[in-house]
Design a protein around this motif. Structure first.
Motif, PDB file in Angstrom:
ATOM      1  N   THR A 128      -8.078   8.741   1.615  1.00 45.88           N
ATOM      2  CA  THR A 128      -6.889   8.443   2.010  1.00 45.88           C
ATOM      3  C   THR A 128      -6.148   8.141   1.215  1.00 45.88           C
ATOM      4  O   THR A 128      -4.483   8.932   0.978  1.00 45.88           O
ATOM      5  N   ASP A 163      -1.395   1.695   6.879  1.00 39.62           N
ATOM      6  CA  ASP A 163      -0.321   3.227   6.564  1.00 39.62           C
ATOM      7  C   ASP A 163       1.451   2.759   6.600  1.00 39.62           C
ATOM      8  O   ASP A 163       1.468   2.909   5.521  1.00 39.62           O
ATOM      9  N   TRP A 166       1.653   1.419   2.896  1.00 40.24           N
ATOM     10  CA  TRP A 166       1.313   2.478   1.912  1.00 40.24           C
ATOM     11  C   TRP A 166       3.132   3.533   1.947  1.00 40.24           C
ATOM     12  O   TRP A 166       3.676   3.272   0.655  1.00 40.24           O
ATOM     13  N   ASP A 167       3.592   3.517   3.349  1.00 34.74           N
ATOM     14  CA  ASP A 167       4.104   4.248   3.287  1.00 34.74           C
ATOM     15  C   ASP A 167       5.153   3.516   2.556  1.00 34.74           C
ATOM     16  O   ASP A 167       6.361   4.136   1.622  1.00 34.74           O
TER      17      ASP A 167
END
Length: 342
Positions: A128, A163, A166-167
């Motif tokens: 990842t 995700d 995280w962005d």
């Protein structure tokens, strides 16, 4: 797909169509509880959250968060729960039990499946782009075990949403700590619903009321069943692939909209009290729709959600313990369209 998940998925579809609606009892401690019957005509709009909304929420919340380097322990303190499991070495000759912490060289004492699952988890972190113990699962044990298994399965269930998270945080200071705090807050909250006769109090009760505002009573009920299935499967999993399979099955049932709402509200709950979490809610994306839904389905004024003190499961729905001022006007008094006194 295993049969329990197929049944749960079917229930989820029926819940979304308004079938099998649950009731909410509002107990203010003054007289008989008010029974709130959610509308069955489908008139309450769904709250839609996109990836941009999640990013907006995190950007708004992050500056005020105080993050602990031990996210799992912080989440337990937040929800006032004890560890469900731990890692120990037992010396029968000396009659001594010794806790084994992360980094302990005695990891060889653990079973080969636990060790291999942990190695697979670390390899997954590398794929990842977040090397090492990327989810903070090894802070209390050298291997992924106990609650860490459940947290990993939950992370795999919400992979696309994580995700997006995280962005949203990758350019902030210490993004890994925020990711770990959000995951452990969500996982520890979910575990509260996996015990017999579950109930939440304090900040967890406020989080429950808010989540019902975003996903609805029936979907939240199905979500609880999903948490229980996920815990059973994560406890039984012997490999990373088995754990990932359990997470992915739950993810399909949960759906991305509910996952975004869950992650957003869990992030808001980090380091909060019931009152401070309640104060954050009106400023979050989707709050207007959540306010309409939680009043229509649970009979609670959204601006007063911080006054919800307890939420417990009943045979036919939920019982809310709350201050009198948090009860919506539409539920007060006999003969209202959505509620009645009993």
């Amino acid at each position: 797909m295993r049969l329990p998940w197929l049944v749960l998925a079917l229930f989820w579809v029926l819940a979304g169509c308004g079938g099998g609606a649950k009731v909410v009892r509002l107990d203010t401690g003054r007289g008989a509880p008010v029974v709130q019957v959610p509308r069955a005509d489908g008139s309450t709009p769904r709250v839609a959250l996109g990836g941009a909304a999640l990013k907006e929420a995190v950007a708004r919340l992050a500056p005020g968060l105080r993050l602990s380097p031990r996210a799992q322990e912080a989440a337990r303190r937040l929800f006032e729960v004890e560890p469900r499991s731990g890692s120990y070495l037992v010396d029968l000759e000396r009659r001594r039990i010794t806790p084994v912490g992360a980094g302990d060289q005695r990891a060889a004492e653990f079973s080969p499946p636990d060790v291999e699952l942990t190695r697979a988890y670390l390899r997954w972190c590398g794929r990842t782009g977040r090397t090492g113990d990327c989810l903070g699962l090894l802070k209390e044990s050298p291997v992924v075990a106990g609650d860490a298994r459940f947290a990993l399965a939950l992370a795999l269930a919400k992979g696309a949403v994580l995700d997006e998270l995280w962005d949203a945080v990758k350019d902030m200071a210490n993004p890994e700590a925020l990711m770990q705090a959000a995951l452990w807050t969500a996982a520890t909250y979910a575990l509260l619903w996996t015990v017999p006769e579950p109930a939440t109090k304090g900040v967890a009760a406020v989080l429950t009321a808010a989540l019902i505002g975003y996903v609805g009573i029936d979907t939240f009920w199905a979500l609880i069943q999903g948490f229980r299935h996920l815990m059973a499967e994560s406890d039984a999993a012997l490999t990373f692939d088995a754990l990932r399979g359990a997470g992915e099955r739950f993810g399909k049932v949960m759906g991305r909209q509910a996952a975004r709402a869950f992650v957003m509200l869990a992030t808001a709950a980090i380091g909060s009290t019931g009152a401070t979490l309640g104060a954050k809610l009106p400023g979050l994306p989707g709050a207007a729709g959540a306010a309409v839904r939680v009043e229509a389905e649970a009979g609670v004024v959204y601006s007063a959600v911080g006054q919800v003190e307890t939420v417990a499961v009943a045979a036919d729905g939920f019982t809310f313990g709350l201050a009198p001022g948090a009860v919506a006007m539409s539920t007060r008094g006999t003969g209202s369209s959505t509620g009645r006194l009993v």
